[in-house]
Design a protein around this motif. Structure first.
Motif, short mmCIF file in Angstrom:
data_model
loop_
_atom_site.label_atom_id
_atom_site.label_comp_id
_atom_site.label_asym_id
_atom_site.label_seq_id
_atom_site.Cartn_x
_atom_site.Cartn_y
_atom_site.Cartn_z
N HIS A 99 -51.06 -3.42 -15.73
CA HIS A 99 -52.36 -3.39 -16.42
C HIS A 99 -52.40 -3.29 -18.08
N ALA A 100 -52.80 -4.36 -18.58
CA ALA A 100 -52.60 -4.90 -19.70
C ALA A 100 -54.06 -5.45 -20.46
N ALA A 101 -54.17 -5.27 -21.75
CA ALA A 101 -55.38 -6.16 -22.48
C ALA A 101 -55.02 -6.27 -23.69
N PHE A 102 -55.65 -7.08 -24.46
CA PHE A 102 -55.76 -7.31 -25.96
C PHE A 102 -57.22 -6.85 -26.50
N LEU A 103 -57.00 -6.94 -27.98
CA LEU A 103 -58.08 -6.63 -28.75
C LEU A 103 -57.96 -7.76 -29.82
N ASN A 104 -59.03 -8.75 -29.77
CA ASN A 104 -58.75 -9.65 -30.82
C ASN A 104 -60.23 -10.25 -31.11
N SER A 105 -60.23 -11.20 -32.03
CA SER A 105 -61.66 -11.73 -32.19
C SER A 105 -62.39 -12.48 -31.22
N THR A 106 -61.59 -12.84 -30.18
CA THR A 106 -62.11 -13.65 -29.12
C THR A 106 -63.08 -12.86 -28.19
N LEU A 107 -63.14 -11.52 -28.32
CA LEU A 107 -63.79 -10.47 -27.43
C LEU A 107 -65.20 -10.19 -27.95
N SER A 108 -66.12 -10.20 -27.16
CA SER A 108 -67.50 -9.86 -27.72
C SER A 108 -67.28 -8.50 -27.91
N LEU A 109 -68.59 -7.90 -28.44
CA LEU A 109 -68.56 -6.30 -28.89
C LEU A 109 -68.47 -5.48 -27.37
N GLU A 110 -69.09 -5.79 -26.65
CA GLU A 110 -69.29 -5.29 -25.17
C GLU A 110 -67.91 -5.17 -24.62
N GLU A 111 -67.02 -6.62 -24.57
CA GLU A 111 -65.90 -6.59 -24.18
C GLU A 111 -64.76 -5.79 -24.70
N ALA A 112 -64.89 -5.67 -26.28
CA ALA A 112 -63.96 -4.89 -26.90
C ALA A 112 -64.09 -3.52 -26.60
N GLN A 113 -65.35 -2.99 -26.59
CA GLN A 113 -65.51 -1.60 -26.04
C GLN A 113 -65.28 -1.18 -24.91
N ARG A 114 -65.01 -2.14 -23.67
CA ARG A 114 -64.49 -1.86 -22.65
C ARG A 114 -63.03 -1.78 -22.58
N VAL A 115 -62.32 -2.47 -23.32
CA VAL A 115 -61.03 -2.40 -23.48
C VAL A 115 -60.48 -1.07 -24.39
N GLU A 116 -61.35 -0.71 -25.46
CA GLU A 116 -61.20 0.66 -25.97
C GLU A 116 -61.37 1.98 -25.16
N ARG A 117 -62.28 1.70 -24.22
CA ARG A 117 -62.56 2.84 -23.21
C ARG A 117 -61.20 2.83 -22.15
N GLU A 118 -60.62 1.67 -21.70
CA GLU A 118 -59.49 1.63 -21.23
C GLU A 118 -58.36 2.18 -21.96
N LEU A 119 -58.11 1.97 -23.09
CA LEU A 119 -57.30 2.27 -23.78
C LEU A 119 -57.15 4.12 -24.18
N MET A 120 -58.33 4.51 -24.49
CA MET A 120 -58.64 5.89 -24.43
C MET A 120 -58.44 6.65 -23.14
N SER A 121 -58.70 5.74 -21.99
CA SER A 121 -58.50 6.76 -20.69
C SER A 121 -57.26 7.06 -20.28
N GLY A 122 -56.08 6.13 -20.96
CA GLY A 122 -54.72 6.41 -20.54
C GLY A 122 -54.37 5.26 -19.20
N ARG A 123 -55.38 4.62 -18.94
CA ARG A 123 -55.14 3.68 -17.69
C ARG A 123 -54.05 2.20 -18.21
N LEU A 124 -54.45 2.18 -19.55
CA LEU A 124 -53.55 0.79 -20.02
C LEU A 124 -51.99 0.99 -20.04
N VAL A 125 -51.37 -0.07 -19.77
CA VAL A 125 -49.94 0.13 -19.84
C VAL A 125 -49.58 -0.50 -21.31
N LEU A 126 -50.17 -1.64 -21.35
CA LEU A 126 -49.92 -2.19 -22.85
C LEU A 126 -51.17 -2.74 -23.45
N LEU A 127 -51.41 -2.71 -24.65
CA LEU A 127 -52.38 -3.02 -25.52
C LEU A 127 -51.89 -3.97 -26.65
N TYR A 128 -52.33 -5.29 -26.59
CA TYR A 128 -52.11 -6.17 -27.69
C TYR A 128 -53.02 -6.36 -28.70
#
Length: 653
Positions: A99-128
């Motif tokens: 389970h991995a994800a990225f945060l960059n300018s290609t994401l919409s605000l909603e998509e970025a917030q979803r990735v941030e929730r995944e990050l804070m939940s501890g489910r992500l293994v790697l975040l770019y």
């Protein structure tokens, strides 16, 4: 579950690196220093890793990230400057079941917030994430929260040479990454790069505060890459011959210095029937992304680009990298040529360069607003690249010696020859790699000392004698060669240079030979070329040449090749799995067609699904059960589960 399926284990996922390599990525063993790096970082140690492009750098942080996540230590944050690399790496990890994800300018605000929730939940293994985002107060606050909960496992800083002002791709946003050590001192860090000389390594250590890190330096040798450097003689025609004779229908990259030249070269290649796309920073961002996506996903495209393209490009089947202009230094050349043959199959690094390239690079350094210390270092780096281009000995030996590597100690030489000793980064004994132009076809040389003295004398007389009483002035290479060869042009007559004592003293040499002499004189610093028109001036060291104290041995200019080239081993033949019989070849083509469909469906480059080497092994072994298929190198547990039955169906058909 059928008796042929891989049994599922109810035990907790292993944190042993070799188990992860086998289970997730489908490989049975580590390559080179990977095992030592992975063990060190998984245990919480800091590391600086120098490993050539295609050497497997990503696994050096991905496996520790998985191991530390499974051990309950949380997420790994990967700092990367490249959107394309983030997308491909995350796609490949998700395909492998990580389970991995990225945060960059290609994401919409909603998509970025979803990735941030995944990050804070501890489910992500790697975040770019890009360095600009990592150093923002918002992101640092999120990292602080994870850190306080013991859920911050590792920082991986990719393309670490970007932090160094001495490196070939300095990016100021990397300077802020020292905050990671300052605020999260006990979170391990691994910094990775494919190219860094001693200046750059020292800068990385200082700026990222890695003084206590263990340094791992792999061999810089890429034995599958053949190095060829030719003197410019109608470079477009030379490039076309090279592509048609050696790499027709194969993927490649052509580097040019200017945006205009990129667009003109791409259009010209298309007119010649070679599918090519332009890429440079001046193109609309959407166009750049479209061209990059096509290059990654389609076969046989040629990308014509400035250096804005390439860093982090993970396409494994690039069969050639060509330079129509001289890079700035050996690091740039090594990084750019390293984008060829990442799959380990034969590939070529081809470059055409001439006197104008030397003049332009020297002028750009001299006219830059940088400090004199910086200019001095850059001149030294350019000198090393020019020595590589001008050498008539093994190019690989000189290239590796620049990075302080003894070629003879690094590998047995396929071409024979003596072992190499290295002192202060210079080869001290002759060695041969057997896979560069100089080894395969040793060039003839000639003593150009007398010719060099004639050229310098002529430049001196330009500065001493004006035309018909006019003030003396400087001239460029073309006019100098006309005078030396005794050509009575209008310009020669206008300035009265047909009355100089040096008029015609070099009539015995061709124009190509004279250009070689001047190129070497400029390269060695005995002559400087100044201003927009590259007018020639004598440097202080020219006196030693005029006195006969300097000996110049030059390559005899090669005659342009006509017709198709004859090669000891062909790249096209080697790019295909030639060891497969007819039935296996048919299976391989069927697997490639199936892979293309899956890649389109998942919007991924084909190599993210499976590499060609993995498909070739499937075609060779022709497994009939999931257990047999799972034993193929490159088939991990998740891919076996997702694609196994489909692959068996394709193979059976």
């Amino acid at each position: 579950m059928t008796d042929s399926a891989r049994p599922r284990s109810t035990a907790a996922p292993s944190t042993v690196p070799l188990d992860i390599l086998r289970e997730v990525f489908g490989y049975d063993r580590f390559r080179g220093p990977q095992a030592a790096i992975v063990e060190h970082v998984s245990a919480g140690g800091d590391a600086l890793v120098l490993m050539p492009t295609g050497g497997g750098k990503s696994l050096c942080y991905q496996i520790p990230a998985i191991a530390r996540h499974r051990a309950g230590r949380g997420v790994t944050v990967v700092v990367s400057p490249l959107i394309a690399l983030m997308h491909d790496q995350v796609g490949a990890l998700e395909e492998a079941g990580v389970h991995a994800a990225f945060l960059n300018s290609t994401l919409s605000l909603e998509e970025a917030q979803r990735v941030e929730r995944e990050l804070m939940s501890g489910r992500l293994v790697l975040l770019y994430a890009a360095p600009e985002r990592v150093t923002t107060p918002r992101f640092l606050a999120q990292l602080e929260s994870l850190y306080l909960r013991g859920r911050l496992a590792l920082f991986a800083i990719d393309e670490a040479h970007c932090v160094s002002q001495w490196g070939h791709d300095f990016r100021s946003e990397y300077l802020g990454l020292s905050v990671l050590h300052e605020r999260f001192a006990d979170v391990p860090r691994i910094a990775l790069t494919a190219t860094a000389d001693e200046h750059t390594r020292a800068d990385i250590v200082e700026r990222l505060q890695l003084q206590d890190a263990r340094v791992f330096i792999s061999s810089f040798d890429r034995p599958n890459i053949r190095y060829t450097i030719v003197e410019k003689d109608n470079p477009r025609a030379q490039l076309l011959r090279f592509i048609r004779d050696e790499h027709e229908g194969e993927a490649g990259i052509v580097y040019c210095q200017s945006r205009k030249k990129v667009e003109e070269t791409a259009a010209w290649l298309n007119d010649e029937g070679i599918a090519a796309l332009p890429y440079h920073a001046g193109l609309d961002a959407a166009v750049r992304q479209q061209h990059q996506d096509r290059f990654l996903r389609e076969e046989g495209l040629v990308m014509v680009a400035t250096i804005a393209f390439g860093m982090g490009i993970d396409k494994p089947d690039v069969r050639f990298v060509a330079h129509l202009d001289l890079p700035k230094n050996i690091e740039s050349y090594y990084q750019e040529t390293g984008r060829a043959g990442r799959d380990g199959e034969p590939a070529e690094a081809w470059m055409a360069y001439g006197l104008a390239d030397v003049v332009n690079q020297r002028r750009m350094i001299d006219e830059s607003p940088a400090s004199e210390d910086f200019k001095r270092v850059q001149r030294g780096k350019l000198d090393a690249l020019l020595a590589l281009a001008e050498t008539h000995e093994c190019r690989r030996v000189r290239l590796l010696a620049y990075f302080g590597e003894d070629y003879g100690a690094a590998a047995a030489s396929p071409g024979g020859g003596d072992l190499l000793g290295v002192q202060a980064g210079r080869p001290t004994m002759r060695a041969r790699c057997g896979n560069c132009d100089n080894c395969l076809a040793p060039p003839a040389t000639w003593d150009a000392t007398d010719a060099a003295r004639k050229a310098l004398s002529c430049i001196y007389r330009f500065h001493q004698h004006g035309a018909h009483g006019a003030a003396p002035r400087a001239f460029g290479a073309g006019h100098l060669i006309d005078v030396l060869r005794g050509k009575r042009t209008d310009k020669v007559a206008q300035y009265g240079h047909d009355r100089l004592s040096t008029f015609g003293i070099g009539a015995d040499l061709t124009e190509a030979q004279w250009r070689g002499v001047l190129r070497q004189l400029v390269a060695l610093g005995h002559v400087t070329a100044e201003g927009e028109y590259g007018t020639l001036h004598l440097a202080d060291s020219a006196r030693s040449v005029l006195r006969g104290e300097v000996h110049l041995l030059l390559r005899v200019p090669a005659e342009p090749a006509r017709g198709r080239a004859t090669r000891p081993r062909g790249a096209r033949a080697a790019a295909l799995p030639a060891d497969l019989d007819a039935a296996a070849q048919a299976r391989f083509l069927a697997l490639k067609a199936w892979r293309a469909e899956v890649a389109r469906e998942h919007n991924l480059p084909a190599y993210v699904v499976f590499h060609d080497a993995t498909l070739a092994e499937m075609a060779r072994l022709a497994p009939t059960t999931l257990e047999e298929l799972g034993a193929v190198s490159g088939v991990g547990a998740k891919k076996l589960e997702a694609y196994g039955r489909e692959i068996l169906r394709v193979l059976a058909a």
